[in-house]
Each structure stands twice: as C-alpha cells, then as structure tokens.
Scaffold this active site. Sequence first.
Site, mmCIF file in Angstrom:
data_model
loop_
_atom_site.group_PDB
_atom_site.id
_atom_site.type_symbol
_atom_site.label_atom_id
_atom_site.label_comp_id
_atom_site.label_asym_id
_atom_site.label_seq_id
_atom_site.Cartn_x
_atom_site.Cartn_y
_atom_site.Cartn_z
ATOM 1 N N HIS A 268 2.708 -14.065 8.617
ATOM 2 C CA HIS A 268 1.738 -13.548 7.652
ATOM 3 C C HIS A 268 2.225 -13.886 6.241
ATOM 4 O O HIS A 268 3.329 -13.535 5.870
ATOM 5 C CB HIS A 268 1.649 -12.026 7.855
ATOM 6 N N GLN B 152 0.817 -1.216 0.000
ATOM 7 C CA GLN B 152 0.000 0.000 0.000
ATOM 8 C C GLN B 152 0.855 1.273 0.000
ATOM 9 O O GLN B 152 0.321 2.375 -0.154
ATOM 10 C CB GLN B 152 -0.924 0.018 1.224
ATOM 11 N N TYR C 121 -13.513 -10.568 4.255
ATOM 12 C CA TYR C 121 -13.618 -9.985 5.602
ATOM 13 C C TYR C 121 -14.921 -9.210 5.709
ATOM 14 O O TYR C 121 -15.198 -8.329 4.932
ATOM 15 C CB TYR C 121 -12.430 -9.061 5.848
ATOM 16 N N HIS D 155 -10.014 -10.107 11.301
ATOM 17 C CA HIS D 155 -9.399 -8.965 10.614
ATOM 18 C C HIS D 155 -9.732 -7.646 11.276
ATOM 19 O O HIS D 155 -9.932 -6.612 10.589
ATOM 20 C CB HIS D 155 -9.834 -8.968 9.145
HETATM 21 C C1 GCO Z 1 -4.136 -12.408 6.065
HETATM 22 C C2 GCO Z 1 -4.338 -10.941 5.975
HETATM 23 C C3 GCO Z 1 -4.329 -10.367 4.616
HETATM 24 C C4 GCO Z 1 -4.256 -8.853 4.675
HETATM 25 C C5 GCO Z 1 -3.454 -8.276 3.543
HETATM 26 C C6 GCO Z 1 -3.201 -6.801 3.752
HETATM 27 O O1 GCO Z 1 -4.395 -12.945 7.144
HETATM 28 O O2 GCO Z 1 -3.658 -12.984 5.122
HETATM 29 O O3 GCO Z 1 -5.295 -10.524 6.841
HETATM 30 O O4 GCO Z 1 -5.364 -10.761 3.856
HETATM 31 O O5 GCO Z 1 -5.498 -8.291 4.706
HETATM 32 O O6 GCO Z 1 -2.252 -8.897 3.485
HETATM 33 O O7 GCO Z 1 -2.617 -6.189 2.670
HETATM 34 MG MG MG Z 2 -5.059 -11.672 8.649
#
Ligand code: GCO
Ligand code: MG
Length: 417
Positions: A325, A43, A158, A225
């Site tokens: 992540h 972003q 979400y 989220h």
């Molecule tokens: C996940 C995340 C992503 C984020 C995204 C943000 O658990 O994979 O919540 O979906 O929303 O990476 O840019």
């Molecule tokens: Mg997430």
Amino acid sequence: MEHYTIRDVEVFVTAPNSIDLVVVRVQTNKSGLYGLGCATFTQRADAVKQVIETYLKPFLIGKNPANIEDIWNITNVSGYWRNGPIVNNALSGIDMALWDIKGKIADLPVYELLGGKSRDGVALYRHTDGSSKEEVVEDIHKAINEGYQHVRCQLGMYGGAGTNDTGLISKKMKGAEGLEKKRHPDNLREGQYFDTEAYVKSVEELFKYIRSNVGENIELIHDIHERVPPIEAIKLAKKLEKFNLFYLEDPFPPEQLEWIKMLREQTSTPIAIGELFSHPNDWKHLIISQQIDFIRAHISAIGGITPAKKLAILGEIFGVRTAWHGPGDISPIGVAAHFHIDTSISNFGIQEWTPMNQELKKVFPGGPIIKEGYAYLTDAPGLGIDFCEEEALAYPPRNKIPEWTLARIYDGTAVKP
Ligand code: GCO
Ligand code: MG
C-alpha cells in the site's frame, strides 16, 4: 565491534502534504548516528505518538539497536494485547529506524541487508481519476507519457463522483456518467454519500471506454475499496473480467473475507487485498489457500520491515506477489522502506506510488530516484532518506477525522469507507 545503545526516541507529526505523517527518530550513543522510521496511521496519529513516548521510549533507552528481531518481538508482546493498527504503527516507527541504523553502521543500503538486488528498478503504478470517463482516459494518457506501464483507474475516487462541496448530496444528483443517483430521505445527516449501484454500473462503462481508447498495452488496476455489498463485488469482478485487469483491489472488507471463495470460483480476475490488515490471521489463510494474487499490506500497519519481509516470504512460498500500500498517507520514509523490500524480494508484483509535492521533498531530503514509472534506490547507507525537523515544523498536524471516512449510502446508512 563498537557497542551502540539507544540514547533517545523522538516522535514528530507533520503534514507537508496536508496529511498527518508520523516520523520516528531513534538516536544512538554515537553522535550523529540515528535511524528514521514511519509510524503513519494518519487517522490516529496522536494515539501512535502516545504509545511510543509513554511505553516504548522508556523501555528502549539503553538497549542495543542491533537486536532488531528481539526488539520487535518483545515490544510486540509487551502490551499483552497485540496486532492492532495503533501499536503496530508504533512498532513500525522503531523497527524501520533500527534497520536504518544497522545499514548506516554497515555502510550498506538496507536492500543489501535484505539479500541484495533482485531487480534493477521498482515498477510503479500511479492513480488516475476523473469525474468523467473522458477525464480518466486523459489522465491515463498523461501517466503513459510519464512512463507508467501500470495505472489505477477510478471514476470519482471511491464510489463514484457526486458529492457537492458541502459533502452533502442534494436530493436528485447526477452521478458519474449521468447515472441518476437515488433520491434521499429528508433531513439528511452529514457524511460522504455515494450510490453503490450507480458506482457498480459506472465502472464497467469506464473500463469499456478505457480499453477502446487506450488499448491493451497498459496494465489496469481498479480499487473497489470494500464499498459495495459482497455479491455486488462478485458481480462487478465478473463484468470486468473481459477487460483483463492487472488486479482488482479490496472487493471485500477484512470482516467479510469468507466471500472470496465464491469470487475465486466465479472469476479469474487477479485479486489484491491487504491495506487494512494488521493481524497475521488476516493474511495467513488467504495466502496459504491461494485466495489472493497480491498482498497489499500497509507496511507500518503490520509493524514495519521485520514483519513485512516475513509476509513477503510467505507469499513467495504460495505464489502470491507483493503490491504494498503506497498512498499519500505514508511518509517518504515508509515509501523508502517499501522500495528496499521491493528491490530485494523475489516475489515483487508492483508498487503503488503517490507523487511527492515540493514541501514533502524539503521535509524528507534524499530518497529514491523516480524516473519513467520506476523507482531506483541510491547506494546511500540505511534507508537512504533524511528528515528535516525545522522544515517539518512549518506543517503542523491536523489531528482530525478525514471526511471521506464518514461514508454513507443514499438513505443515510453508514458504510465501510
Ligand atoms: C489505496 C487506498 C488509499 C486509502 C487511504 C486510507 O489503494 O491507495 O485505498 O487510498 O483509502 O490510504 O487512508
Ligand atoms: Mg486501496
């Protein structure tokens, strides 16, 4: 011992999967010896690029790439203000590249430098989704057939399905599962709308349907989220307890973590948090007081491999496992870095994996082998993945705010996305 120096630092922004990815290449004085790193804050991709090109590159040229720890610490404090996602991503690009170079010089994969293999494969989870519970269960069965033993289950991503293709919700809209969404005020402003209460109601329904149609032999994950008021998240966590989740993710935003104490007192559903963390104070107290079960850091947003291995060790000491992540907005170089840490640490929990499209594979040749829900690293030296600059040029960056972050609830109020 041959003496190496950093000769150049290059930054590339490319979008082979329609998401801006930031790649750093650190060139050394030895021809053909270079390292690759991920600095992807999709972003704010251009801001990260500017930090590297304007501040870090002039400082690093001529330095010895072997001194990873010192380079991380001195560049981290070089701006005086620190621990923010833009600068951390810049540090991460450099840091991962230096680990890649160290592995290539030693002719060893990075996991060997991190302590060797603690497991033979890295267990993965992938996303499953749909705009109805039937569609979600169909996707779960597909994932099971692909070999996954852990899946994340969302209904309409979400906050529940319900936006029409203009992103604007019409006045009276059918939400997920036929749940009526609230009527909106007139003159609705633009945004990605969702209905908190309809979402919370739809999730319990979803997991009831999943367990009765898929059974218990699959580990289930759900990502709130950070989209609902804290008390709603606690309500939802208690409702989901009976469905035996592997973990529930991001019940609260980083700005409201004090609520976690109340959540812990009311439910034993395992909790995972961390993708938005960038400051050590975000995770230190949470881990030391055992208020989370999985740390979900976005490795480049905390500064790369060097801080991530320390975070993993802190987690190990306090019984918290990792679940880095791993969405679509991380480059395959960052993904490879995940896997090297996942392979070597003792407190590995699970690894989020987003399948790669053909374009990504062309731009980032090599990398781990993905097979039946596991990732396997090769013995290639360094991070074991490459970057094809020519291919990357075919996918210029978007450089725009993704719509999904412009989240609003039914009356037009802006909320955390
Ligand atoms: C996940 C995340 C992503 C984020 C995204 C943000 O658990 O994979 O919540 O979906 O929303 O990476 O840019
Ligand atoms: Mg997430």
